[in-house]
Design an enzyme around this catalytic site. Structure first.
Site, PDB file in Angstrom:
ATOM      1  N   GLU A 275      33.181  15.978  21.296  1.00 49.01           N
ATOM      2  CA  GLU A 275      34.368  15.178  21.751  1.00 49.01           C
ATOM      3  C   GLU A 275      33.257  13.950  22.052  1.00 49.01           C
ATOM      4  OE1 GLU A 275      35.492  16.478  26.253  1.00 49.01           O
ATOM      5  OE2 GLU A 275      34.184  17.732  25.350  1.00 49.01           O
ATOM      6  N   LYS A 335      43.582  17.405  23.610  1.00 44.98           N
ATOM      7  CA  LYS A 335      42.530  18.947  24.773  1.00 44.98           C
ATOM      8  C   LYS A 335      44.031  18.749  25.745  1.00 44.98           C
ATOM      9  CE  LYS A 335      39.062  19.562  27.185  1.00 44.98           C
ATOM     10  NZ  LYS A 335      37.379  19.211  27.812  1.00 44.98           N
ATOM     11  N   CYS A 391      35.534  22.149  24.443  1.00 42.59           N
ATOM     12  CA  CYS A 391      35.265  21.859  25.479  1.00 42.59           C
ATOM     13  C   CYS A 391      35.365  22.711  26.331  1.00 42.59           C
ATOM     14  CB  CYS A 391      34.999  20.508  26.016  1.00 42.59           C
ATOM     15  SG  CYS A 391      33.172  20.375  27.356  1.00 42.59           S
TER      16      CYS A 391
END
Length: 542
Positions: A275, A335, A391
């Site tokens: 990321e 995301k 994440c």
């Protein structure tokens, strides 16, 4: 002050609540003391079932929650001060307080160990859902990556693991209470029965371990490389120096490409970057695009590149792009589960009054899609469906559930841990990834900017990991799989069933109390049968 009904000082119960929270905290990584979690639940159960009323149950639960979350979450305040850390810890502790209140409510019902364990599942679901989308960090399952309970994730998912740990704890509490109550007839057979139930749960996990897929079992193998380029500095300004983070990842990938050309490393089919590995938008900055395209061509493999993208409508997404050499970007994952108070700030105007960091929170918008990107492996063959949870997303059940329904054959967690410093956070997140690998029967690759990057096999084992804060590359040949686990097929059904069960018991007990208020205080045996009653005249109000 004394709790006369119990015959013990209140401060003993206060101390018990703190000990319970600390035991649960100590079960989490980087420690491998997974067996402390059921002990913590057992201590908490004994404390909240004691006299003190519903308010007492809430208070003791809240105290245990603070003792658990305050030491678990200090990484949230490393660079923004203690207020967000303590506020988040307190908000999470409220759910443990609710658990204490509800456990006190149903604690006299026959079969209470089962109902109280289901209540833990209910309150974990609540904390994972509300407010602002919830905060699942600290679920009991995420402390079990090294433990006997982990294989249960393949059957009932992370919620099932949490329930099994909680049920072991409540049964331990029942065992302790029954052993202490020698007034009851035939207490020894009762102890043996409860002790057997306590042992069965973790032993079931040990037995199920033999059914987990072997690390090499699968449909076909591919070689995957994870690149950890590191960052010029830790903290919120990790990317303050233009293109420095990107250059680090390009440099380390180039080193791997030269090692491959020299026969010193395997040719990867797919390369995974973390990321935010491109600290500038490669779709808007030609120099970044050239660098990524050149190093992808040099290593003869597509690269999954993490980048912050500014879209045509001026919204910002935290994205993973499949970069196919000179051909440029292909599919992307935006995301979908973004972090409140980090990637976006709810009620920004309100919170601006409390923290100077309010305006430093991001302005990201959630993406859409199924969480899968396809990459064409360097060795040829069909494109690989890779499930991506960026994440924070790995903490949420639905992230990889959606990916598996879309056909993911391999999983990855690209993450940027540089914004949380040298804390336990990275190990806690790695444990979540291990649980997800077992839950869905897939090999999983963690790629982190500053570490820890790791290769996780489908049985939850760590096949390799990097140290923190150094450039590194991990390579592994991993199997692609299309077979699914029972947990994948069932999805959220086990958790929903336990939540409905817990809610039904709470409603039934509440109705019964309203129709026929219980006499106080009541001495109960370990499984909820009333041993004796006293007059309600001196009973404390609840």
């Amino acid at each position: 002050m004394r709790d006369w009904a119990a015959g013990h000082p209140v401060w003993w119960r206060l101390a018990g609540a703190v000990v319970a929270g600390l035991l649960i905290y100590a079960s989490f990584p980087p420690r491998a003391c997974w067996y402390l979690a059921p002990l913590g639940i057992a201590v908490l159960t004994v404390v909240v079932r004691g006299p003190g009323g519903l308010r007492g149950g809430f208070g003791y639960g809240l105290l245990a929650g603070l003792a658990f979350f305050v030491p678990l979450l200090p990484w949230t305040g490393v660079y923004v001060g203690p207020v967000p850390w303590l506020a988040l810890s307190a908000a999470c502790a409220v759910y443990v307080g609710l658990f204490g209140l509800l456990a006190r409510l149903v604690g006299a019902a026959p079969g209470w160990p089962l109902w109280i364990a289901a209540l833990w599942t209910l309150t974990e679901w609540g904390r994972s859902s509300f407010p602002f989308g919830g905060f699942p960090w600290g679920r009991l399952a995420f402390g079990q990556a090294d433990g006997w309970y982990l294989p249960l994730a393949a059957v009932a998912g992370a919620p099932g693991v949490s329930f099994a740990v909680a049920l072991t704890g409540t049964l331990l509490a029942a065992l302790a209470l029954r052993a202490a109550d020698r007034r009851k007839p035939r207490w020894l057979p009762g102890i043996i029965a409860v002790a057997t139930a306590v042992a069965i749960i973790p032993v079931t996990g040990v037995i199920l371990r033999t059914a987990l897929p072997a690390p090499d079992d699968g449909d076909r193998p591919i070689t995957v490389a994870a690149i950890q380029g590191s960052v010029p500095r830790l903290g919120l300004d990790f990317n303050a120096q233009r293109r420095a983070v990107l250059d680090n990842h390009v440099r380390r990938t180039g080193e791997l490409a030269r090692a491959v050309a020299a026969g010193q490393a395997r040719q990867p089919d797919v390369v995974i970057w973390p990321e935010n590995s491109s600290d500038i938008d490669p779709l808007r900055n030609a120099d970044a695009a050239r660098e990524i395209g050149a190093v992808s061509a040099a290593i003869h493999a597509p690269i999954l590149v993490g980048a912050v993208l500014v879209n045509a409508d001026d919204t910002t997404t935290n994205s993973v792009l499949v970069w196919n050499g000179p051909a440029g970007p292909g599919e992307r994952h935006d995301k979908r589960i973004i972090q409140p108070f980090g990637e976006y700030l709810p009620m920004r105007g309100f919170f601006r009054h409390f923290s100077e960091y309010a305006d430093r929170a991001g302005y990201f918008v959630p993406g859409h899609g199924d969480g899968v990107v396809h990459a064409q492996p360097a060795s040829g063959g069909a494109a690989v469906a890779i499930g991506v949870a960026t994440c924070y997303e790995v903490a949420f059940d639905r992230a990889f559930e959606d990916s598996l329904r879309a056909g993911a054959q391999l999983l990855t967690v690209p993450t940027n841990n540089a914004t949380f410093g040298d804390t336990e956070m990275t190990y806690q997140q790695l444990a979540m990834s291990r649980v997800r690998a077992v839950e869905h029967g897939r090999a999983l690759v963690v790629a982190a900017t500053s570490g820890v990057s790791a290769i996780v096999t489908a049985d939850g084992a760590v096949a390799g990991q990097t140290p923190k804060f150094v450039p590194a590359a991990l390579e592994a040949t991993l199997p692609l799989r299309t077979a699914t686990t029972p947990a994948t097929r069932l999805g959220p059904l086990p958790e929903r069933g336990l939540c409905i069960l817990a809610a039904a018991v709470v409603v039934a007990v509440a109705i019964r109390r309203r129709i026929s208020p219980p006499e106080h205080p009541v001495a109960e045996d370990a499984l909820g049968g009333r041993a004796h009653r006293r007059s309600t005249a001196s009973a404390p109000a609840e």
